[in-house]
Structures are given as structure tokens and as C-alpha cells.
Motif scaffolding. Structure first.
Motif, PDB file in Angstrom:
ATOM      1  N   GLN A 115      40.264  38.605  42.449  1.00 40.28           N
ATOM      2  CA  GLN A 115      39.774  39.972  42.462  1.00 40.28           C
ATOM      3  C   GLN A 115      38.400  39.579  42.946  1.00 40.28           C
ATOM      4  O   GLN A 115      37.385  39.042  42.225  1.00 40.28           O
ATOM      5  CB  GLN A 115      39.685  40.623  41.145  1.00 40.28           C
ATOM      6  N   VAL A 171      35.045  38.605  41.327  1.00 43.27           N
ATOM      7  CA  VAL A 171      34.851  39.113  40.032  1.00 43.27           C
ATOM      8  C   VAL A 171      35.960  38.225  39.027  1.00 43.27           C
ATOM      9  O   VAL A 171      35.180  37.838  37.875  1.00 43.27           O
ATOM     10  CB  VAL A 171      35.627  40.565  40.234  1.00 43.27           C
ATOM     11  N   SER A 172      37.001  37.931  39.377  1.00 40.15           N
ATOM     12  CA  SER A 172      37.831  36.863  38.461  1.00 40.15           C
ATOM     13  C   SER A 172      38.796  36.263  39.427  1.00 40.15           C
ATOM     14  O   SER A 172      39.015  36.617  40.566  1.00 40.15           O
ATOM     15  CB  SER A 172      38.709  37.796  37.615  1.00 40.15           C
ATOM     16  N   LEU A 173      39.429  35.024  39.142  1.00 42.93           N
ATOM     17  CA  LEU A 173      40.205  34.177  39.262  1.00 42.93           C
ATOM     18  C   LEU A 173      41.127  33.524  38.318  1.00 42.93           C
ATOM     19  O   LEU A 173      40.634  32.919  37.314  1.00 42.93           O
ATOM     20  CB  LEU A 173      39.533  32.995  40.373  1.00 42.93           C
ATOM     21  N   THR A 174      42.433  34.079  38.345  1.00 50.51           N
ATOM     22  CA  THR A 174      43.078  33.338  37.278  1.00 50.51           C
ATOM     23  C   THR A 174      44.342  32.627  38.272  1.00 50.51           C
ATOM     24  O   THR A 174      44.776  33.121  39.119  1.00 50.51           O
ATOM     25  CB  THR A 174      44.056  34.528  36.574  1.00 50.51           C
TER      26      THR A 174
END
Length: 164
Positions: free
Chosen positions: A41, A21-24
Motif C-alpha cells: 500500500q 504505508v504497509s507491506l504484508t
């Protein structure tokens, strides 16, 4: 995972799909750094099932092809393994390859055996039991040990079946 176990269900290997979903990160992509922090995520979708239901289904199918009078060993002695062969999460289906190891045995008429043994000598009883096609192995124990024949009263003859 704990909720699945509590409900008696399991999510087998290869029965789920994950999507990032997301990678930060705290550092820009490509920057050299001795350390960094990342936050990932995921969204995980999968198909779970109840192993007990699978076992019951497989055992009922096996039971349909058993010889009359035969039964399977107790379910807790079975060994069941499976592998996900095909998965379609959108359709809610999965195909499994299932391998079961169990034993079947002929259910004996213990009352008939008890009646057939009464009054026989030890040798006659052993010969009679070994001549029965439904009996693989028999063990006789006479009590007291000096006893040389089976009692004549059927109620004094104890017969049991081992399911090994």
C-alpha cells in the motif's frame, strides 16, 4: 491518472513522492519459499499542472520579445518539452526547465501586396515580391495558364500568406 487527464492536467515524471504505508506477505521475512503473495500500500503525493497554461505562459513571454509585426505559428505546431528541476510538495511549488520550439513570421499586409501586384507582368511581379524584405519566398499562379500578367482589378488578385 484518468481524473487528471479529464481535467486537462498532468503529473510529470519526478513531480511526486511515494511512501510505503504497509507491506504484508503471506510468508515470514527470510523464509525460503517457491512462491509468496505480497500486498503493498503506497501513499503518493505530487504536483500536477495544466500543460495548456504552461504553453500559454511561455508563448506570451516569447511574444513580448518578437520584432514588431511578427507572430508565432499556431500553437498546435509548437513542440514543448519540460523537465522537473526542483520539487517542494509541502510548499506546493515546482521548478521546470522548459524547451519550446516554434517559428515566428512577419504578418504581411495582404491588401497592400494585392494592390502592389495588380497590372504587373509576371516578371515584374516576381521581381517586386523578391525585393520585399518581409517575404522569404513567393509563388505566383496565373489563371488561365496562358495569362502573362496580373489582372488590373485588385478584386481579381488573390494573395495569401503561408505560415510554414
Amino acid at each position: 491518472s484518468d481524473q487528471l487527464k479529464a481535467s486537462g492536467k498532468m503529473l510529470p515524471e519526478k513531480a511526486y513522492q511515494s511512501v510505503v504505508v504497509s507491506l504484508t506477505t503471506d510468508k515470514p521475512v527470510g523464509a525460503e519459499s517457491p512462491s509468496f503473495t505480497a500486498k503493498l500500500q503506497l501513499s503518493i503525493k505530487g504536483l500536477a499542472f495544466t500543460p495548456a497554461q504552461l504553453t500559454d505562459l511561455v508563448r506570451s513571454r516569447i511574444t513580448q520579445v518578437l520584432i514588431d509585426g511578427s507572430v508565432l505559428q499556431p500553437v498546435e505546431k509548437d513542440e514543448l518539452t519540460f523537465k522537473v528541476r526542483q520539487l517542494d510538495i509541502a510548499a506546493g511549488t515546482m521548478k521546470l526547465i522548459v524547451h519550446v520550439e516554434s517559428k515566428s513570421y512577419k504578418q504581411l499586409d495582404l491588401m497592400a501586396l494585392q494592390a502592389g501586384l495588380k497590372g504587373k507582368s509576371r516578371q515584374e511581379a516576381e521581381d517586386w515580391l523578391s525585393s520585399r524584405p518581409e517575404i522569404d519566398r513567393a509563388s505566383l499562379t496565373l489563371s488561365p495558364s496562358w495569362q502573362s500578367s496580373i489582372p488590373r482589378l485588385q478584386s481579381h488578385v488573390l494573395v495569401s500568406q503561408s505560415k510554414e
